[in-house]
Enzyme design. Structure first.
Site, PDB file in Angstrom:
ATOM      1  N   PRO A  51       0.816  -1.223   0.000  1.00 57.10           N
ATOM      2  CG  PRO A  51      -0.431  -1.354   1.972  1.00 57.10           C
ATOM      3  CD  PRO A  51       0.584  -2.081   1.156  1.00 57.10           C
ATOM      4  CD  GLU A  85       0.002  -5.579  10.542  1.00 59.83           C
ATOM      5  OE1 GLU A  85       0.039  -4.348  10.404  1.00 59.83           O
ATOM      6  OE2 GLU A  85      -1.043  -6.248  10.459  1.00 59.83           O
ATOM      7  NE  ARG A  90      -7.649  -4.507 -21.358  1.00 57.82           N
ATOM      8  CZ  ARG A  90      -7.557  -3.330 -21.949  1.00 57.82           C
ATOM      9  NH1 ARG A  90      -6.644  -2.459 -21.565  1.00 57.82           N
ATOM     10  NH2 ARG A  90      -8.382  -3.013 -22.922  1.00 57.82           N
ATOM     11  CG  ASP A 128      -6.878   2.772 -29.683  1.00 55.38           C
ATOM     12  OD1 ASP A 128      -7.215   2.516 -30.843  1.00 55.38           O
ATOM     13  OD2 ASP A 128      -5.806   2.448 -29.162  1.00 55.38           O
TER      14      ASP A 128
END
Ligand code: ADE
Length: 251
Positions: A88, A115, A153, A168
């Site tokens: 994070p 943690e 992708r 696009d």
């Protein structure tokens, strides 16, 4: 592109590799992928991968030795690979970062649990830290899947032509226009006429207008950060006039 994922839960990826576009990219050889169980690099009878934090406090921390050994083993086979830690505290993941990563040949993902991982791993064994959002997951695995999915992708040849058009539009930093398929009427709601017209330039215009207005309503921050082409400004002016005329008529 070669993906290697270091995790204590390699089975989580079995289904991930086996479905959809990722599976097709693997079958077509555009992607190779493997998982490495960090526990295989842990020492001792119990093969511990975590331990209590120095300084006290709740939760456990991932031990540095098994992580370092696993990363070094993978890197020795693939010295050019970029090593990414999912955390994070990392750089926020977005389409731009997905595009950057898609230009690499080889990515190693290190998935923390508990943690987090011992800080000495972040400092010395990782090239890039990535966060997929300002919330805390129970581990980096789901985050790694999100990043791998978004990168895959973008790889050449992975998506067919139809899908590429979608891409696009997103890479222009606008939200996507609405999509419709058969039937032409569902629960009394009709597909917009223009989409049935076969008039490609009118359809392109409608889609741009839809994207712009949707972005304005839902993510105006995206519009503020991005330059606007004249055709886009014209559309926003049209809506501005519309809104002003409604306000005038009510005041
Ligand atoms: N691990 C735990 N939470 C995370 C997040 N938001 N992004 C990436 N990795 C994580």
């Amino acid at each position: 592109m070669d993906f290697t994922v270091l995790t204590i839960f390699p089975e989580m990826f079995d289904a991930f590799w086996a479905h959809g576009i990722i599976r097709r990219a693997l079958n077509q050889g555009q992607v190779t992928a493997s998982t490495v169980n960090i526990r295989d690099y842990a020492e001792g009878r119990h093969k511990m991968t975590d331990d209590r934090p120095y300084g006290g406090g709740c939760g456990m921390v991932m031990k540095p030795e098994p992580l370092a050994a696993a990363i070094e083993a993978v890197r020795s086979n693939s010295p050019q690979a970029l090593t990414v830690l999912l955390t994070p505290q990392g750089r926020p993941f977005d389409q731009g970062l997905a595009e950057e990563l898609s230009r690499e040949n080889s990515l190693i993902f290190v998935c923390g649990r508990y943690e987090g991982v011992d800080d000495r791993i972040c400092d010395n064994h990782v090239d890039l830290e990535i966060s997929i959002g300002d919330y805390v997951l129970t581990g980096g695995e789901v985050a790694a899947m999100a990043v791998i999915d978004a990168v895959t992708r973008l790889l050449p040849g992975v998506l067919g032509n139809e899908d590429s058009a979608w891409q696009d539009s997103f890479s222009r930093d606008l939200l996507e226009h609405g999509h419709y398929t058969r039937p032409p009427e569902f629960n009394g709601e009709k597909v917009p006429e223009v989409l049935l017209s076969g008039n490609h330039s009118a359809i392109a215009k409608w889609r741009l207008e839809y994207s712009l207005v949707k972005t304005l309503l839902k993510r105006s921050d995206l519009l503020k950060e991005r330059p606007l082409e004249q055709s886009e400004l014209d559309i926003l002016h049209k809506w501005q006039k519309e809104i002003e005329s409604i306000i005038r008529s009510k005041s």
